[in-house]
Design an enzyme around this catalytic site. Structure first.
Site, PDB file in Angstrom:
ATOM      1  N   GLU A   1      20.434 103.100 -22.292  1.00 40.34           N
ATOM      2  CA  GLU A   1      20.504 102.308 -21.058  1.00 40.34           C
ATOM      3  C   GLU A   1      21.878 101.704 -20.795  1.00 40.34           C
ATOM      4  O   GLU A   1      22.398 101.827 -19.681  1.00 40.34           O
ATOM      5  CB  GLU A   1      19.400 101.236 -21.067  1.00 40.34           C
ATOM      6  CG  GLU A   1      18.028 101.867 -20.846  1.00 40.34           C
ATOM      7  CD  GLU A   1      16.863 100.986 -21.264  1.00 40.34           C
ATOM      8  OE1 GLU A   1      17.088  99.807 -21.589  1.00 40.34           O
ATOM      9  OE2 GLU A   1      15.722 101.479 -21.280  1.00 40.34           O
TER      10      GLU A   1
ATOM     11  N   ASP B   1      22.880  94.083 -21.947  1.00 41.69           N
ATOM     12  CA  ASP B   1      21.683  94.561 -21.255  1.00 41.69           C
ATOM     13  C   ASP B   1      20.449  93.832 -21.770  1.00 41.69           C
ATOM     14  O   ASP B   1      19.934  94.147 -22.843  1.00 41.69           O
ATOM     15  CB  ASP B   1      21.564  96.081 -21.474  1.00 41.69           C
ATOM     16  CG  ASP B   1      20.346  96.687 -20.780  1.00 41.69           C
ATOM     17  OD1 ASP B   1      19.543  95.930 -20.199  1.00 41.69           O
ATOM     18  OD2 ASP B   1      20.194  97.922 -20.831  1.00 41.69           O
TER      19      ASP B   1
END
Lengths: 622, 174
Positions: free
Chosen positions: A184, A206
């Protein structure tokens, strides 16, 4: 079923075809699907114009499962059958879950991965995630008007092998061709990097609904090189909600509650957290099934105090990642914020303070991962002859083997650039020993009990020798998806015992077939027909790839007779496809794969020579 | 192309301990740009498999040449010398004495949470590591004295481990 189109051998249609490829962010709280349209990455909305799909699956006694907003709305009415944050259960056993008693589900302990009892029977997290993927696949196919060629699915960088394998299995269940599992934060970096075309060191912070990742990347001349990654695959926005929820219970003196009320208050806690991203205080009101009334006010100051520990918990992996990269906070040129939880003002402040700069938030933190994944999917599907950028990612966790005394011998260290292979030799402990248990582990600690057990297999048939004479070579290979395979062979005597394993929690083909049969909407579907369709897709892909390879350098690299041999294999493939006989298609696919191996090797050599030539020209300053 | 060529040849570099780090980085990036599995995600099975093998091989070679320790060990291996073999453990007494002293200082600094002491120790160890690297370059490239290089390498290994332990100590103090 629509007839598949087959072009004439030797005529390359492939380079002109636009292949439908998507990026999927399979999130803890929300999921998204994006694609590249006219050169721009866009999120595909649902029929009501909403970009997000809440990652909520509700099983009904009669009928198909409901996914998304409709499922989310019924969360407190039907808590046992409405599964939220299923990503937290992917690749996890019951003992891995933090405080499962606070969740309204009926967990079933199963080897490898926990299962959940629902109104339609026991379901695995893989099947639940597959429902979410299916909804996204349908959304994409409706929007794009055709069947998908493939998808890039994102996973937290800190996901271990079990969690990655589970994600890939979920895609398999819905017949999605996974072009790549992409980390991600790396996906977010692509979305940002290509927009800003910057060079230097970047950090991607994140914080999603259930996972935290920090990645340190170096951008040089279009190469995105991940230097280090760290994180916590069980830390996210959900934990902030839980802190607020516990505070609510404490403030109102509640203890025992129905599952309905638990789910209701968790939802209220989340709402309050979201209100506090833009307001100084949030009012929380709720009426419980017991008739009790809750009316509380939570200020931003109180919220920050409640969650200070969680914010601190993200900075420890951040420090570790920087140390592994051999860098200091001051070396970082930009900090990219990803994930809905980074909207929390205190988090932005803490990250800004840590890196001594204001974090970048110009792309929507909910969408940036899907947007980056779509860009990568477009390239991987072959839509863009993309020579100007490349991703080099790493394995987040060390991989090793159990040795004597319950200790772990690391074979592949964390933050190794993938793909990577490492071999190590081991020997026998006792005279005449003919078998050996190979226990594969993932993690940073020294003791077996502190690492995650990935697989255990036995190597048999070692010729009896004195202790220490046998040479057992164990090879670990991590592929570009970050997935591990292990092989072992006895090499000391030339008598080879060879075994290849995929870690045990991955689904076998039989299990996939069983799950397909069991799922309601495939009960009527013929599994054989589906397998034939998959064989056809694979065969067609190979034909396309071969034709575009021939078009590119068939003339330069093949003699006339070699070319004729490949053309004949293509012809056989077309004949096999026309018969619709699965075993004939399979045979033709294997023959074409075999028959193009030498050609593939020559093509690869051309690439290598090209790289070295370019490099030498630069060396002499041309 | 020969799958068995040495790591230096793969990147078009001469096999010496002193290397142009930028040239290595550049050759690595250019090679990966050609052969990385992402370039073949839509290709046939044979090409995908080859891409993974080549990319794996390129990563392995790059990691080996990038690290001074691994590069020196590899250069010695090319000369048929296993510098870190379990039979090659003899070390000069005074070197071992100094290592022990440093280890004791590290334990003390850690116990007393003495940040400044840790930094001083780190500086001393880094200076010694640098000196050993210069010596390695002279042993390997100029004098081609491989037994001497093996001993220097083993010393350097001690230093590397010690610096890693200092890193861990910092982590513990945080």
């Amino acid at each position: 079923m629509a007839l598949l189109q087959i072009s004439e051998p030797g005529l390359s249609t492939a380079p002109h075809q636009h292949r439908l490829a998507v990026g999927i962010d399979l999130g803890t709280t929300n999921s998204l699907v994006a694609t590249v349209r006219n050169g721009i990455s866009v999120v595909l909305n649902d029929e009501r114009g909403r970009p997000l799909l809440p990652s909520v699956v509700r099983y009904l006694k009669d009928g198909d499962p409901v996914v998304g907003y409709d499922a989310q709305a019924r969360q407190s009415d039907d808590p046992h059958n409405t599964i939220v944050s299923v990503k937290r259960f992917m690749g996890r056993g019951l003992k891995d879950l933090i405080d499962p008693s606070t969740l309204p589900y009926h967990f079933v302990d199963a080897p490898g991965m926990v299962q959940l009892k629902t109104v339609v029977g026991t379901k695995t997290p893989v099947e639940m995630s597959a429902e979410i993927l299916k909804a996204l696949k349908m959304r994409a196919e409706t929007a794009m008007g055709g069947e998908l060629t493939g998808a890039v699915i994102t996973v937290p960088a800190y996901f271990d092998d079990a969690q990655r394998q589970a994600t890939k299995d979920a895609a398999r269940l819905v017949g999605l061709n996974v072009l790549r599992l992409l980390n991600e934060p790396t996906a977010a970096a692509i979305a940002y990097g290509l927009d800003n075309s910057s060079e230097g060191i970047y950090a991607v912070y994140d914080l999603g609904g259930g996972t935290f990742d920090i990645s340190i990347l170096k951008l040089t001349k279009g190469v995105f090189e991940v230097l280090a990654t760290n994180g916590d695959s069980a830390l996210g926005g959900d934990d902030f909600d839980r802190r607020v929820y516990c505070w609510m219970l404490e403030q109102s003196g509640l203890s025992v509650m129905s599952d309905h009320d638990k789910a209701l208050l968790m939802a209220k806690a989340r709402e309050a957290k979201e209100v506090l991203t833009e307001h100084a205080e949030a009012r929380i009101t709720a009426v419980l099934t017991t008739g009790e009334l809750i009316d509380l006010t939570l200020t931003e100051g109180q919220f920050n105090e409640l969650t200070a520990g969680l914010v601190g918990k993200t900075l420890t992996p951040t420090r570790k990642a920087l140390r592994d990269a051999g860098l200091a906070a001051a070396d970082v040129k930009g900090v990219v914020m990803v994930g809905g939880s980074t909207r929390i003002p205190r988090i932005q402040a803490a990250v800004g303070e840590f890196f001594g700069q204001t974090p970048l938030t110009n792309l929507d933190p909910d969408k940036v991962v899907a947007l980056g994944a779509a860009i990568q999917a477009n390239v991987l599907a072959g839509n863009k002859r993309e020579d100007d950028w490349l991703l080099l990612d790493v394995a987040p966790l060390s991989l090793g083997l159990e040795t004597m005394g319950g200790l772990v011998e690391k074979i592949i260290p964390r933050n190794s650039t993938i793909p990577i292979a490492r071999a190590q030799d081991f020997t026998t402990y006792k005279d005449g020993q003919t078998a050996m248990t190979i226990h594969v582990l993932q993690g940073e600690r020294e003791r077996v009990s502190d690492c995650r057990s990935l697989a255990r297999f036995e190597l048999r048939g070692i010729p009896p020798m004195v202790a220490g004479a046998a040479r057992i070579r164990v090879t670990f290979q991590v592929d570009a998806d970050g997935l591990l395979s292990v092989s072992a062979r006895e090499t000391g005597t030339g008598v080879e015992a060879h075994i290849e394993v995929k870690p045990s929690y991955g689904l076998t083909d039989d299990e996939v077939a069983r799950m397909l049969r069991e799922s309601i909407d495939h009960a009527l579907d013929d599994v054989d027909a589906r397998q034939l369709a998959e064989l056809r897709v694979d065969a067609q892909r190979l034909v396309d790839a071969t034709q575009s390879a021939l078009a590119e350098n068939g003339v330069a690299l093949l003699s006339q007779s070699e070319r004729a041999a490949i053309d004949s294999l293509l012809g056989q493939m077309n004949a096999a496809l026309a018969t619709g006989d699965p075993s004939a298609i399979k045979r033709a696919t294997e023959a074409l794969n075999q028959g193009t191996t030498e050609f593939a090797a020559r093509r690869m050599d051309v690439g290598i020579k090209r790289a070295l030539a370019g490099h030498k020209i630069e060396d002499i300053g041309i | 192309m020969d799958f068995n060529q040495d790591h230096f040849a793969l990147f078009g570099l001469t096999p010496t301990f002193a290397i142009d780090a930028e040239a290595l980085d550049r050759a690595y990036r250019e090679l990966q740009t050609e052969i990385h599995p992402d370039r073949f995600a839509h290709a046939g099975e044979a090409e995908q498999r080859l891409a993974m093998q080549w990319s794996t091989r390129t990563n392995e070679a790059y990691q080996t040449l990038k690290s001074p320790f691994a590069r020196a060990k590899y250069l010695l291996e090319l000369q048929g010398i296993q510098a870190m073999d379990a039979n090659n453990t003899a070390m000069p007494a005074e070197f071992l004495m100094q290592q022990m002293e440093w280890r004791e200082s590290l334990m003390a600094a850690l116990a007393a949470a003495d940040y400044a002491g840790l930094q001083a120790l780190e500086q001393a160890a880094k200076a010694e590591a640098e000196r050993l690297l210069d010596l390695l370059a002279a042993d390997l490239d100029a004098r081609r004295d491989y037994p001497a290089a093996s001993e220097t390498l083993r010393k350097y290994r001690f230093l590397e481990k010690f610096l890693a332990d200092i890193d861990n100590a910092y982590a513990e103090l945080e």
